[in-house]
Design a protein around this motif. Structure first.
Motif, PDB file in Angstrom:
ATOM      1  N   ALA A  22       0.728  -1.234  -0.097  1.00  0.00           N
ATOM      2  CA  ALA A  22       0.049  -0.017  -0.127  1.00  0.00           C
ATOM      3  C   ALA A  22       0.773   1.225  -0.102  1.00  0.00           C
ATOM      4  N   GLY A  23       1.966   1.179   0.646  1.00  0.00           N
ATOM      5  CA  GLY A  23       2.968   2.346   0.786  1.00  0.00           C
ATOM      6  C   GLY A  23       3.395   2.523  -0.634  1.00  0.00           C
ATOM      7  N   GLN A  24       3.494   1.674  -1.584  1.00  0.00           N
ATOM      8  CA  GLN A  24       4.086   1.867  -3.045  1.00  0.00           C
ATOM      9  C   GLN A  24       3.239   2.872  -3.908  1.00  0.00           C
ATOM     10  N   GLU A  25       1.810   2.785  -3.358  1.00  0.00           N
ATOM     11  CA  GLU A  25       0.790   3.495  -4.007  1.00  0.00           C
ATOM     12  C   GLU A  25       0.769   4.941  -3.612  1.00  0.00           C
ATOM     13  N   LEU A  26       1.110   5.311  -2.618  1.00  0.00           N
ATOM     14  CA  LEU A  26       0.850   6.644  -1.910  1.00  0.00           C
ATOM     15  C   LEU A  26       1.082   7.919  -2.855  1.00  0.00           C
ATOM     16  N   LEU A  27       2.450   7.861  -3.330  1.00  0.00           N
ATOM     17  CA  LEU A  27       2.696   9.138  -4.065  1.00  0.00           C
ATOM     18  C   LEU A  27       1.847   9.291  -5.423  1.00  0.00           C
ATOM     19  N   GLY A  28       1.619   7.903  -6.272  1.00  0.00           N
ATOM     20  CA  GLY A  28       0.708   7.917  -7.347  1.00  0.00           C
ATOM     21  C   GLY A  28      -0.677   8.284  -7.122  1.00  0.00           C
ATOM     22  N   GLN A  29      -1.230   7.925  -6.057  1.00  0.00           N
ATOM     23  CA  GLN A  29      -2.515   8.200  -5.656  1.00  0.00           C
ATOM     24  C   GLN A  29      -2.844   9.577  -5.283  1.00  0.00           C
ATOM     25  N   ALA A  30      -1.815  10.208  -4.660  1.00  0.00           N
ATOM     26  CA  ALA A  30      -1.771  11.826  -4.520  1.00  0.00           C
ATOM     27  C   ALA A  30      -1.550  12.515  -5.940  1.00  0.00           C
ATOM     28  N   CYS A  31      -0.969  11.947  -6.764  1.00  0.00           N
ATOM     29  CA  CYS A  31      -0.809  12.391  -8.090  1.00  0.00           C
ATOM     30  C   CYS A  31      -2.181  12.407  -8.647  1.00  0.00           C
ATOM     31  N   ALA A  32      -2.671  11.304  -8.684  1.00  0.00           N
ATOM     32  CA  ALA A  32      -4.211  11.089  -9.430  1.00  0.00           C
ATOM     33  C   ALA A  32      -5.154  12.193  -8.661  1.00  0.00           C
ATOM     34  N   ALA A  33      -5.389  12.153  -7.381  1.00  0.00           N
ATOM     35  CA  ALA A  33      -6.252  12.948  -6.787  1.00  0.00           C
ATOM     36  C   ALA A  33      -5.911  14.268  -7.022  1.00  0.00           C
ATOM     37  N   GLY A  34      -4.448  14.855  -7.291  1.00  0.00           N
ATOM     38  CA  GLY A  34      -4.122  16.087  -7.365  1.00  0.00           C
ATOM     39  C   GLY A  34      -4.451  16.655  -8.992  1.00  0.00           C
ATOM     40  N   ARG A  85       0.427  17.824  -3.432  1.00  0.00           N
ATOM     41  CA  ARG A  85       1.057  17.985  -2.343  1.00  0.00           C
ATOM     42  C   ARG A  85      -0.317  17.826  -1.031  1.00  0.00           C
ATOM     43  N   ARG A  86      -1.079  18.540  -1.284  1.00  0.00           N
ATOM     44  CA  ARG A  86      -2.191  18.553  -0.224  1.00  0.00           C
ATOM     45  C   ARG A  86      -2.916  17.034  -0.126  1.00  0.00           C
ATOM     46  N   GLU A  87      -3.133  16.568  -1.142  1.00  0.00           N
ATOM     47  CA  GLU A  87      -3.577  15.222  -1.335  1.00  0.00           C
ATOM     48  C   GLU A  87      -2.768  14.278  -0.708  1.00  0.00           C
ATOM     49  N   TYR A  88      -1.410  14.475  -0.972  1.00  0.00           N
ATOM     50  CA  TYR A  88      -0.215  13.529  -0.334  1.00  0.00           C
ATOM     51  C   TYR A  88      -0.526  13.779   1.184  1.00  0.00           C
ATOM     52  N   GLU A  89      -0.573  14.799   1.719  1.00  0.00           N
ATOM     53  CA  GLU A  89      -0.476  15.156   3.247  1.00  0.00           C
ATOM     54  C   GLU A  89      -1.949  14.209   3.875  1.00  0.00           C
ATOM     55  N   ARG A  90      -3.004  14.169   3.063  1.00  0.00           N
ATOM     56  CA  ARG A  90      -4.384  13.911   3.545  1.00  0.00           C
ATOM     57  C   ARG A  90      -4.099  12.297   3.457  1.00  0.00           C
ATOM     58  N   LEU A  91      -3.528  11.755   2.495  1.00  0.00           N
ATOM     59  CA  LEU A  91      -3.309  10.152   2.177  1.00  0.00           C
ATOM     60  C   LEU A  91      -2.326   9.602   3.300  1.00  0.00           C
ATOM     61  N   CYS A  92      -1.317  10.502   3.740  1.00  0.00           N
ATOM     62  CA  CYS A  92      -0.338  10.047   4.608  1.00  0.00           C
ATOM     63  C   CYS A  92      -0.853   9.635   5.990  1.00  0.00           C
ATOM     64  N   ALA A  93      -2.015  10.211   6.221  1.00  0.00           N
ATOM     65  CA  ALA A  93      -2.795   9.801   7.657  1.00  0.00           C
ATOM     66  C   ALA A  93      -3.002   8.203   7.907  1.00  0.00           C
ATOM     67  N   ALA A  94      -3.246   7.690   6.733  1.00  0.00           N
ATOM     68  CA  ALA A  94      -3.206   6.095   6.964  1.00  0.00           C
ATOM     69  C   ALA A  94      -1.775   5.323   7.108  1.00  0.00           C
ATOM     70  N   PHE A  95      -0.792   5.986   7.162  1.00  0.00           N
ATOM     71  CA  PHE A  95       0.484   5.235   7.265  1.00  0.00           C
ATOM     72  C   PHE A  95       0.958   5.877   8.393  1.00  0.00           C
ATOM     73  N   VAL A  96       0.396   6.285   9.470  1.00  0.00           N
ATOM     74  CA  VAL A  96       1.301   6.837  10.536  1.00  0.00           C
ATOM     75  C   VAL A  96       1.245   5.678  11.474  1.00  0.00           C
TER      76      VAL A  96
END
Length: 295
Positions: A164-176, A255-266
């Motif tokens: 799931a961590g491998q998807e984080l940045l790509g998901q942020a790009c798509a969402a952004g 970047r905003r989407e990335y910060e939002r998605l990061c919450a799942a990996f704390v």
């Protein structure tokens, strides 16, 4: 040594380059001038499998080792700490310069052509290099050539199954709302192979090795919000090309989407300093160059 091209995540299809030469040229351009940014970000991710890689290659004191695609030299340094006799190569001059500053015997060389005689090494290791060559079969054939009969090869690569961590940045790009640039490298389908343990083992067998096997390595990469973002913002690898090719407004949304998605990996024991635990999956394969039979 390098990060997965799949870090682009769910951005949709990318332009297929015309032939392996175009793929290799795009890869060289993608990494040029990014050694320091890589070392500060994704380099720590790629260091995780190194002990397992060296074990699979049988690296011990006195082993003559070639680290191909050395990057900043992590695997080569670890082999040296075991007492091995190490040479290292990378296609990028900046990576080689940084590896040399760490005291390594490193030089520029581009697979599938290496400046070493037949059978020069007891072991060859390649940490994530196969993800970044346009002709993986030819690359492995060349690694077999420089390996002595009875010597071992071990390689890692990013496979089809992803954490799931491998998807984080790509998901942020798509969402952004990121739009991938047309010049992203993509391997010629004729050169591709199944990115599975069986697929990697078969690739090694097809290159003339024996005793081939492969398995998955699964781990949580411990990083921070800023460190993980720094690789993409620094233009490192495919995800870096995607992020840095966007307009400033789109980068801000990513970047905003990335910060939002990061919450799942704390992680549960986080101390509030932006720490993340990013699940990753990679393939580790090894094989032997068949020994010459006694007459």
């Amino acid at each position: 040594m390098r990060v997965p091209s799949g870090l682009c995540g769910r951005l949709g299809p990318m332009t297929v380059t015309d032939g392996t030469a175009a793929f290799d040229a795009a890869e060289r351009s993608m990494w040029a001038g990014r050694a320091e940014a890589y070392a500060r970000s994704f380099g720590r991710l790629c260091a995780y499998p190194v002990p397992h890689l060296l074990d699979a290659a049988g690296v011990t004191a006195g082993t003559r080792v070639l680290d191909v695609g050395t990057g900043t030299g992590t695997a080569a340094l670890a082999a040296g700490e075991r007492g091995a006799l190490v040479r290292a190569v990378d296609a990028d001059a900046g990576m080689v310069a940084r590896a040399r500053r760490r005291g390594l015997a490193a030089e520029v060389a581009v697979l599938p052509e290496l400046p070493f005689p037949d059978g020069a090494f007891d072991a060859v290791v390649g940490n994530f290099v196969l993800n970044h060559v346009g002709r993986p079969r030819a690359a492995l054939a060349e690694l077999r050539r420089v390996l002595r009969p009875g010597g071992r090869i071990a390689v890692t690569l990013w496979g089809a199954r992803r954490g799931a961590g491998q998807e984080l940045l790509g998901q942020a790009c798509a969402a952004g709302g990121a739009v991938p640039p047309r010049y992203l490298p993509r391997l010629d389908p004729a050169e591709d192979f199944p990115r599975t343990p069986r697929g990697l083992a078969d690739l090694l067998i097809g290159a003339g090795f024996t005793g081939a096997g492969a398995r998955e390595r699964v781990w949580d990469h411990r990083t921070t919000v800023e460190e993980w973002w720094g690789g993409a913002a620094g233009g490192v690898a495919t995800i870096g090309l995607v992020v840095t090719s966007q307009t400033p407004g789109t980068v801000a949304r990513i970047r905003r989407e990335y910060e939002r998605l990061c919450a799942a990996f704390v992680p549960g024991n986080a101390d509030g300093e932006g720490h993340l635990a990013l699940p990753h999956v990679a393939l580790l394969g090894s094989a032997v160059r068949q020994a010459v039979s006694a007459a």
